[in-house]
Design a protein around this motif. Sequence first.
Motif, PDB file in Angstrom:
ATOM      1  N   LEU A 110     -12.874  19.023  -9.209  1.00 46.71           N
ATOM      2  CA  LEU A 110     -11.744  19.586  -9.945  1.00 46.71           C
ATOM      3  C   LEU A 110     -10.627  20.029  -9.003  1.00 46.71           C
ATOM      4  O   LEU A 110      -9.445  19.830  -9.297  1.00 46.71           O
ATOM      5  CB  LEU A 110     -12.200  20.773 -10.802  1.00 46.71           C
ATOM      6  CG  LEU A 110     -13.031  20.439 -12.025  1.00 46.71           C
ATOM      7  CD1 LEU A 110     -13.461  21.728 -12.728  1.00 46.71           C
ATOM      8  CD2 LEU A 110     -12.279  19.539 -12.982  1.00 46.71           C
ATOM      9  N   ILE A 111     -10.998  20.610  -7.883  1.00 45.97           N
ATOM     10  CA  ILE A 111      -9.993  21.060  -6.919  1.00 45.97           C
ATOM     11  C   ILE A 111      -9.236  19.869  -6.348  1.00 45.97           C
ATOM     12  O   ILE A 111      -8.004  19.915  -6.212  1.00 45.97           O
ATOM     13  CB  ILE A 111     -10.642  21.909  -5.809  1.00 45.97           C
ATOM     14  CG1 ILE A 111     -11.093  23.253  -6.386  1.00 45.97           C
ATOM     15  CG2 ILE A 111      -9.675  22.125  -4.646  1.00 45.97           C
ATOM     16  CD1 ILE A 111     -11.945  24.085  -5.451  1.00 45.97           C
ATOM     17  N   VAL A 112      -9.934  18.793  -6.048  1.00 50.00           N
ATOM     18  CA  VAL A 112      -9.268  17.583  -5.541  1.00 50.00           C
ATOM     19  C   VAL A 112      -8.311  17.035  -6.597  1.00 50.00           C
ATOM     20  O   VAL A 112      -7.167  16.671  -6.284  1.00 50.00           O
ATOM     21  CB  VAL A 112     -10.299  16.521  -5.102  1.00 50.00           C
ATOM     22  CG1 VAL A 112      -9.639  15.175  -4.873  1.00 50.00           C
ATOM     23  CG2 VAL A 112     -11.037  16.981  -3.856  1.00 50.00           C
ATOM     24  N   GLU A 113      -8.747  16.977  -7.837  1.00 51.11           N
ATOM     25  CA  GLU A 113      -7.885  16.508  -8.923  1.00 51.11           C
ATOM     26  C   GLU A 113      -6.643  17.402  -9.040  1.00 51.11           C
ATOM     27  O   GLU A 113      -5.521  16.911  -9.191  1.00 51.11           O
ATOM     28  CB  GLU A 113      -8.656  16.490 -10.239  1.00 51.11           C
ATOM     29  CG  GLU A 113      -7.853  16.050 -11.431  1.00 51.11           C
ATOM     30  CD  GLU A 113      -7.466  14.580 -11.409  1.00 51.11           C
ATOM     31  OE1 GLU A 113      -6.504  14.219 -12.108  1.00 51.11           O
ATOM     32  OE2 GLU A 113      -8.110  13.785 -10.697  1.00 51.11           O
ATOM     33  N   TYR A 114      -6.848  18.700  -8.961  1.00 55.85           N
ATOM     34  CA  TYR A 114      -5.735  19.651  -9.045  1.00 55.85           C
ATOM     35  C   TYR A 114      -4.762  19.444  -7.879  1.00 55.85           C
ATOM     36  O   TYR A 114      -3.546  19.433  -8.068  1.00 55.85           O
ATOM     37  CB  TYR A 114      -6.291  21.082  -9.042  1.00 55.85           C
ATOM     38  CG  TYR A 114      -5.231  22.139  -9.167  1.00 55.85           C
ATOM     39  CD1 TYR A 114      -4.691  22.449 -10.410  1.00 55.85           C
ATOM     40  CD2 TYR A 114      -4.775  22.845  -8.065  1.00 55.85           C
ATOM     41  CE1 TYR A 114      -3.728  23.427 -10.539  1.00 55.85           C
ATOM     42  CE2 TYR A 114      -3.807  23.816  -8.179  1.00 55.85           C
ATOM     43  CZ  TYR A 114      -3.285  24.104  -9.422  1.00 55.85           C
ATOM     44  OH  TYR A 114      -2.323  25.062  -9.549  1.00 55.85           O
ATOM     45  N   MET A 115      -5.304  19.258  -6.694  1.00 57.93           N
ATOM     46  CA  MET A 115      -4.454  19.039  -5.521  1.00 57.93           C
ATOM     47  C   MET A 115      -3.661  17.738  -5.654  1.00 57.93           C
ATOM     48  O   MET A 115      -2.484  17.686  -5.275  1.00 57.93           O
ATOM     49  CB  MET A 115      -5.303  19.029  -4.255  1.00 57.93           C
ATOM     50  CG  MET A 115      -5.856  20.399  -3.909  1.00 57.93           C
ATOM     51  SD  MET A 115      -7.073  20.395  -2.583  1.00 57.93           S
ATOM     52  CE  MET A 115      -6.182  19.661  -1.245  1.00 57.93           C
ATOM     53  N   ASN A 116      -4.275  16.699  -6.200  1.00 51.84           N
ATOM     54  CA  ASN A 116      -3.565  15.438  -6.416  1.00 51.84           C
ATOM     55  C   ASN A 116      -2.415  15.603  -7.394  1.00 51.84           C
ATOM     56  O   ASN A 116      -1.333  15.046  -7.198  1.00 51.84           O
ATOM     57  CB  ASN A 116      -4.522  14.352  -6.904  1.00 51.84           C
ATOM     58  CG  ASN A 116      -5.398  13.814  -5.803  1.00 51.84           C
ATOM     59  OD1 ASN A 116      -5.024  13.823  -4.631  1.00 51.84           O
ATOM     60  ND2 ASN A 116      -6.579  13.345  -6.160  1.00 51.84           N
ATOM     61  N   ILE A 117      -2.631  16.357  -8.445  1.00 54.98           N
ATOM     62  CA  ILE A 117      -1.567  16.616  -9.414  1.00 54.98           C
ATOM     63  C   ILE A 117      -0.430  17.377  -8.746  1.00 54.98           C
ATOM     64  O   ILE A 117       0.744  17.030  -8.915  1.00 54.98           O
ATOM     65  CB  ILE A 117      -2.104  17.403 -10.627  1.00 54.98           C
ATOM     66  CG1 ILE A 117      -2.961  16.495 -11.485  1.00 54.98           C
ATOM     67  CG2 ILE A 117      -0.956  17.973 -11.460  1.00 54.98           C
ATOM     68  CD1 ILE A 117      -3.681  17.212 -12.592  1.00 54.98           C
ATOM     69  N   LYS A 118      -0.762  18.402  -7.996  1.00 58.75           N
ATOM     70  CA  LYS A 118       0.264  19.186  -7.308  1.00 58.75           C
ATOM     71  C   LYS A 118       1.040  18.319  -6.324  1.00 58.75           C
ATOM     72  O   LYS A 118       2.255  18.418  -6.226  1.00 58.75           O
ATOM     73  CB  LYS A 118      -0.366  20.376  -6.570  1.00 58.75           C
ATOM     74  CG  LYS A 118      -0.797  21.496  -7.477  1.00 58.75           C
ATOM     75  CD  LYS A 118       0.405  22.037  -8.192  1.00 58.75           C
ATOM     76  CE  LYS A 118       0.154  23.403  -8.731  1.00 58.75           C
ATOM     77  NZ  LYS A 118       1.313  23.946  -9.428  1.00 58.75           N
ATOM     78  N   LYS A 119       0.332  17.457  -5.603  1.00 57.33           N
ATOM     79  CA  LYS A 119       0.973  16.566  -4.633  1.00 57.33           C
ATOM     80  C   LYS A 119       1.937  15.616  -5.341  1.00 57.33           C
ATOM     81  O   LYS A 119       3.063  15.415  -4.888  1.00 57.33           O
ATOM     82  CB  LYS A 119      -0.095  15.769  -3.876  1.00 57.33           C
ATOM     83  CG  LYS A 119       0.450  14.814  -2.859  1.00 57.33           C
ATOM     84  CD  LYS A 119      -0.707  14.099  -2.171  1.00 57.33           C
ATOM     85  CE  LYS A 119      -0.376  12.644  -2.032  1.00 57.33           C
ATOM     86  NZ  LYS A 119      -1.487  11.848  -1.565  1.00 57.33           N
ATOM     87  N   ASN A 120       1.493  15.051  -6.467  1.00 54.71           N
ATOM     88  CA  ASN A 120       2.345  14.134  -7.220  1.00 54.71           C
ATOM     89  C   ASN A 120       3.555  14.849  -7.804  1.00 54.71           C
ATOM     90  O   ASN A 120       4.647  14.295  -7.834  1.00 54.71           O
ATOM     91  CB  ASN A 120       1.549  13.445  -8.324  1.00 54.71           C
ATOM     92  CG  ASN A 120       0.554  12.450  -7.774  1.00 54.71           C
ATOM     93  OD1 ASN A 120       0.714  11.954  -6.676  1.00 54.71           O
ATOM     94  ND2 ASN A 120      -0.486  12.179  -8.542  1.00 54.71           N
TER      95      ASN A 120
END
Length: 70
Positions: free
Chosen positions: A56-66
């Motif tokens: 979930l943290i990786v998914e959240y970080m990907n969203i923030k990065k995008n």
Amino acid sequence: MLGVFMEKEMASSLYEDKLESYIDTLREVLNELCCTTNGPESNIEKLNVSCQLDKLIVEYMNIKKNNYAK
């Protein structure tokens, strides 16, 4: 066209909010497991929760990065 963009942004924001909620919930579960349980079976459970939290943290970080790249 602007309406579609706003809908996508709102959906992305709602998804981000849900991810934050799931992350907080799993963090609480993991903390509780670490404080109250011990033994081989509980270690497997802790590892499973930790892996879910990591995903979930990786998914959240990907969203923030995008979102930052826009």
